[in-house]
Design a protein around this motif. Sequence first.
Motif, short mmCIF file in Angstrom:
data_model
loop_
_atom_site.label_atom_id
_atom_site.label_comp_id
_atom_site.label_asym_id
_atom_site.label_seq_id
_atom_site.Cartn_x
_atom_site.Cartn_y
_atom_site.Cartn_z
N ALA A 85 0.84 -1.19 0.00
CA ALA A 85 0.00 0.00 0.00
C ALA A 85 0.87 1.24 0.00
O ALA A 85 2.06 1.19 0.33
CB ALA A 85 -0.92 -0.01 1.23
N TYR A 139 0.83 5.49 1.16
CA TYR A 139 0.18 6.49 2.01
C TYR A 139 0.92 7.81 1.90
O TYR A 139 2.07 7.85 1.48
CB TYR A 139 0.19 6.03 3.48
N TRP A 152 -10.38 5.45 9.53
CA TRP A 152 -10.57 4.09 9.04
C TRP A 152 -11.63 3.38 9.87
O TRP A 152 -11.63 3.48 11.10
CB TRP A 152 -9.24 3.35 9.11
N GLY A 209 -4.49 6.89 2.27
CA GLY A 209 -3.78 6.04 1.32
C GLY A 209 -4.43 4.68 1.31
O GLY A 209 -5.51 4.48 1.89
N GLY A 210 -3.78 3.73 0.65
CA GLY A 210 -4.36 2.40 0.63
C GLY A 210 -3.66 1.47 -0.33
O GLY A 210 -2.59 1.79 -0.87
N THR A 230 -0.83 5.14 -6.95
CA THR A 230 -1.72 4.66 -5.89
C THR A 230 -1.99 5.76 -4.88
O THR A 230 -3.14 5.99 -4.49
CB THR A 230 -1.11 3.44 -5.16
N ARG A 281 -4.33 8.42 -6.29
CA ARG A 281 -5.70 7.92 -6.40
C ARG A 281 -6.36 7.80 -5.03
O ARG A 281 -7.49 8.25 -4.82
CB ARG A 281 -5.70 6.54 -7.10
N GLU A 282 -5.65 7.21 -4.10
CA GLU A 282 -6.22 6.99 -2.77
C GLU A 282 -6.51 8.30 -2.03
O GLU A 282 -7.53 8.42 -1.35
CB GLU A 282 -5.29 6.11 -1.93
N GLU A 286 -9.67 9.67 -3.44
CA GLU A 286 -10.83 8.90 -2.99
C GLU A 286 -11.18 9.19 -1.53
O GLU A 286 -12.35 9.33 -1.19
CB GLU A 286 -10.56 7.39 -3.13
N GLU A 287 -10.18 9.27 -0.67
CA GLU A 287 -10.44 9.37 0.77
C GLU A 287 -10.59 10.79 1.28
O GLU A 287 -11.19 10.99 2.34
CB GLU A 287 -9.32 8.66 1.55
N GLU A 290 -14.99 10.19 2.21
CA GLU A 290 -15.17 9.07 1.30
C GLU A 290 -16.55 8.46 1.50
O GLU A 290 -17.05 8.40 2.62
CB GLU A 290 -14.08 8.01 1.56
N GLY A 339 -16.41 3.48 1.25
CA GLY A 339 -15.03 3.03 1.22
C GLY A 339 -14.60 2.53 2.60
O GLY A 339 -15.43 2.28 3.47
#
Length: 151
Positions: free
Chosen positions: A8, A10, A24, A37-38, A49, A52-53, A56-57, A106, A109
Amino acid sequence: MHRELRVAAYAVCVRDGQVLLARWVAGDGTRRWTLPGGGMDHGEDPYDTVIRELDEETGYAVEPVTLLGVHSVLRRYPRKLGAVADFHGLRLVYEGRVTGGELRHEVNGSTDMAAWHALDDVPRLTRVELVDAGLELWRDRPTSGHLYPEK
């Protein structure tokens, strides 16, 4: 025992004395703050990544400016039918700079909200160990990119 590897990426995003965190939601419903992150998708570059994360978050466009290091964890988790997973989490931690977007939460998710927190308040937050590891990498910037456990 079943071996599981999760890679992952972050980001530690700090501005004006505050750090950006995502909350989370664990499978049992407990909530803890983490770095946004993720997990990497198969074939995805970790740089992509983290971009993108974060979108999204948090809703933010983020530029990963520096690879701070790698945080590696080993755990054992129960799985279905009495099985046990030998889990290895490999977390690439970047320093991120917010370049655009607007803070939002998010939907559907693994996190349910994102927020800026004063760095001085972080020790009082209910958080995962990655927050402390990421902030230590950000503060200390070890040339090896590796955190050494206390002896």
